[in-house]
Design a protein around this motif. Structure first.
Motif: not given
Lengths: 383, 383
Positions: A42, A52, A55, A69, A107, A109, A181, A219-221, A223
């Motif tokens: 994250f 975030i 998650s 998302l 997620c 964005t 993402l 907001n970055d993730q 997975s």
């Protein structure tokens, strides 16, 4: 095919009216098993969006059944109402799929500081669930885009197993762990701790080395979901290498589509005492607006490279540094070497090689130039 | 009158052909005494230009007889030949004035990585010495400009003593101690250690709080010379306050003339645990290209402010932060408050107030927006 290239995954991407453009804005990716082992990294931004915060709880046990998302809104700095929107979205996915909401990653964005419209989002989840398909990867990759000009997907096939992935990101591209993402899926049979190790190793040298505009997102993730359908447990090093390869591929795609960029700049730092030093030096150059503007103007202004290096704490002797640009060594031992007129920066690809002559470590940072289009895209409307 | 407003100083500014424009490019400022007590602060960039390396030796004993400044070349990363050019310039000044070269500060500004033309510079020193005058402050202030659109000067008069100053700087404007060339003169009668304390205190809250484009120069220097002509030794606090005032005045002038800027942005951070935290928070916002581009577009995109704060190490709770822009509180307790549509950013002055609600400390950072003109000025030609 992106996230549905590996066996055991279905996806959908639909338009539910969150984006004013009317484009696809809701994606759903489901792991049909048999395994549901997963890992995620994250943003390290301390201002974390609601998805975030949600998650991070979901990934704690290493089990994920689905990821939902949305584009068209970041759901960040939206208060308790915003967190409730994220929670409700996960619950809606859980209800549709017959899984636990605690196994659903979320997620988001888009613009920070605006509430998501749950009146569109929650019914949208049901529509997306109904549209799930083993061919849905392309639609999902399209639905997560914001200012991106095109979807980013990649697939790597190995002996009996596959990794597929999709990514979005064009602005606020600077590492925080992840900087965008990204969803990666595999049918390899691995436990969540194995996935976690491989994912952290891969993102550390791919997405974490991408620094397009120095602005870290909230907001970055990234997975990684494994279905185990192949029944094959790859050698850890082989899997890690494949994962690194696909992450670098997606990172390069993000770089190539960065907002308004006219050049993709690779900053290779060698001769550093430590890898951390090399990263710090590379990042200082990548974040120097004067250097970035010079590259936009096809100007090999290496003085700006050295001025940036001087702001770091990395061991270096200003009178030992060499700098080359696109193969021409313009600075040797801290003094002018070959003429800057020999450097051709008219192509999109720019390679800056910095040799600190202090040690044996190296790192490469990917960045972009600073252009009129970047200013335009980030000033003409809210994003 | 700038540096010649205080009694005991003479100055000159002439054109010797270093600048391709043909404009004035060599300045000389002389302290006729009786005192020659002085202080100076230098860029903290570890890539220091030759005149910085030289001047750090000169200031060690607190005695300065003259300062020679050239535009049209930074004399940075020019190797041993470059250092010799600086040394020869100081020697030429010493010969003309009958002083020691070890009491002559040297400043250079312009493109990094190009040799200075000593064939023009050394004869130019003689011409400048012949042109020295108690009315020469305006010419000197003009001769140090590079991409600046106009000279920056200031004068403060107190009971029987005066401080005057000149500054240049439009790009590479970010603190490193000083971030530009500044010469301050006074006829107050103070020792060099008194000047040093006052100068460090003043620059810490003025030039060090100016962060126009995040790019720290290799050549910056702020010098303060005292002639003692007035015979008055001011109270230390009174002198420090006057010096702070003139430094802030010059810093605001630099901000107002920053390359391509369309807005002067004041970022006021309050409610911080420490002043250092407040500075870090303010600087993170000042260096966020997305925020800076949004201001250029008159867009009160406060989400970008919060995303920037989240990258710092300052104690704060994302759900306690308030943000106001030009008097409108757009974010309260980390959630949307008043409508962003109420914020008017069409004027040049933009005030961003960030209340962390964590403590009692505050700091103000001055910056500019990111504009098409900034990109143009820094890409269309080498500077």
């Amino acid at each position: 095919m992106s996230v549905t290239s590996a066996q055991g995954f279905e996806a959908a991407g639909i338009a539910i009216g969150l984006k004013s453009s009317g484009g696809k804005d809701l994606a759903l990716v489901v792991n049909r098993g048999p395994r549901h082992s997963s890992a995620a990294v994250f943003t390290s931004n301390r201002a974390k969006a609601n998805p975030i915060l949600w998650s991070q709880q979901v990934i704690a046990d290493g089990t994920v059944s689905a990821i939902v998302l949305n584009s068209g809104g970041a759901n960040c700095f939206t208060g308790p109402q915003g967190f409730q929107a994220t929670h409700a979205t996960a619950e809606a996915v859980a209800t549709e799929l017959g899984v636990s909401a605690g196994d659903v990653l979320v997620c988001s964005t888009g613009l920070i500081g605006e509430q998501l419209d749950t009146g569109k989002l929650l019914p949208g989840v049901a529509t997306a669930a109904a549209a799930l398909s083993a061919d849905g990867g392309a639609d999902a990759a399209e639905a997560i885009l914001t200012t991106d000009s095109h979807p980013k997907t990649a697939v790597i096939e190995r002996d009996g197993w596959t990794i597929g992935g999709m990514a979005k990101g064009a602005g606020m591209l600077a590492p925080g762990l992840a900087t965008m993402l990204v969803v990666l899926t595999t049918d390899a049979s691995l436990a969540s701790d194995q996935l976690d190790r491989a994912l952290r190793a891969a993102t550390r040298v791919s997405f974490d080395r991408l620094d397009s505009d120095g602005c870290m997102s909230t907001n970055d993730q990234v997975s990684l979901l494994a279905s185990g359908v192949s029944g094959i447990e790859p050698n850890a090093d082989v899997f890690a290498e494949a994962l690194r390869e696909i992450c670098l591929d997606l990172a390069r795609q993000l770089q190539g589509d960065a907002e308004g960029a006219a050049h993709d700049i690779t900053i290779e730092v060698v001769g550093a005492v430590s890898e951390e030093d090399a990263v710090e030096v590379g990042r200082s150059v990548a974040r120097n607006n004067l250097f970035k503007a010079a590259v936009f103007g096809n100007d090999p202004n290496w003085g700006r490279v050295l001025a940036a290096i001087g702001t770091t704490s990395a061991p270096f002797d200003p009178y030992a540094v060499d700098v080359s640009m696109n193969g021409i060594r313009v600075c040797h031992a801290g003094a002018p070497d070959q003429s800057r007129d020999l450097v051709d920066l008219t192509g999109r690809a720019v390679h800056v090689l910095i040799d600190l002559h202090e040690g044996q470590r190296a790192a490469t940072i990917l960045t972009n130039d600073l252009t009129h289009d970047y200013v335009h895209e980030n000033s003409a409307y809210s994003s």
